[in-house]
Design a protein around this motif. Sequence first.
Motif, PDB file in Angstrom:
ATOM      1  N   ARG A 173       0.845  -1.193   0.000  1.00  0.00           N
ATOM      2  CA  ARG A 173       0.000   0.000   0.000  1.00  0.00           C
ATOM      3  C   ARG A 173       0.884   1.249   0.000  1.00  0.00           C
ATOM      4  N   ASN A 174       0.827   1.982  -1.104  1.00  0.00           N
ATOM      5  CA  ASN A 174       1.605   3.208  -1.260  1.00  0.00           C
ATOM      6  C   ASN A 174       3.108   2.945  -1.130  1.00  0.00           C
ATOM      7  N   ASP A 193      -1.282   3.247   5.261  1.00  0.00           N
ATOM      8  CA  ASP A 193      -0.229   2.957   4.282  1.00  0.00           C
ATOM      9  C   ASP A 193       0.564   1.693   4.625  1.00  0.00           C
ATOM     10  N   ASP A 195       1.693  -1.990   4.851  1.00  0.00           N
ATOM     11  CA  ASP A 195       1.439  -3.176   4.042  1.00  0.00           C
ATOM     12  C   ASP A 195       0.733  -4.236   4.884  1.00  0.00           C
TER      13      ASP A 195
END
Length: 223
Positions: A173-174, A193, A195
């Motif tokens: 994520r991001n 953000d 993971d």
Amino acid sequence: MKNKLIYILTFFGLCLMVTACKKNDYIIGGDVHDPRVNMTTYDFLKSKPLFDTLSILIDKAGMKEEINGNTTFFAPTDYSVAELLARRTRIIQLKYNNENIRYTLDSLPIPELRDSLRSHLFAGAINRENLSLGDKLFKSKSNEDFSILLTETNDYTGLLTTKPQYLYLVKVRNGLDLKLANGEPDPSIPDEDKDIKELAQTSGIITTNGILHVLHNKHKFYW
């Protein structure tokens, strides 16, 4: 006395399992098996009670042929699906102030279902020999970034001569999380953000069309 007997039987069974395991075997349900199964990924899932509901969802999404392509599938179990339905049931009960409402398999929108199943599906064969102890990025069929990696464990120290390696599927994520010197994620990363790291409870099942890994029962389906 009863607890002591259970402990002895469990330890004896574990010793037999460790002695019997070979390099290319996988463990499922406490038994040792050859990793090759003479059936497609879909048919294997269909043959196991642990994936009864998942098989229904694959049919509902019209994705049997896609699952049976040249793919690697990280299969969520029926426990994950049941938890998703329970989670969404709580949401709609609060929304409508009605404890009798239930979110069911029929309530799942088809496009959303396909996207979620494809987030667990990858092109080609991804097995242990393709992986390492470091992050390795892959694109899922939903076009999302995932890391798939092995992680050593000390859980069985004293029983095995080499450290076992767990297989993980990580939703990125991001960007990949920054790691500290000890390998843990940087705690300053915002929660949204971070993971999502999911353990494969069974890995390396080789079907006639691809590779199948099974995620742990507490995996959050739909992420």
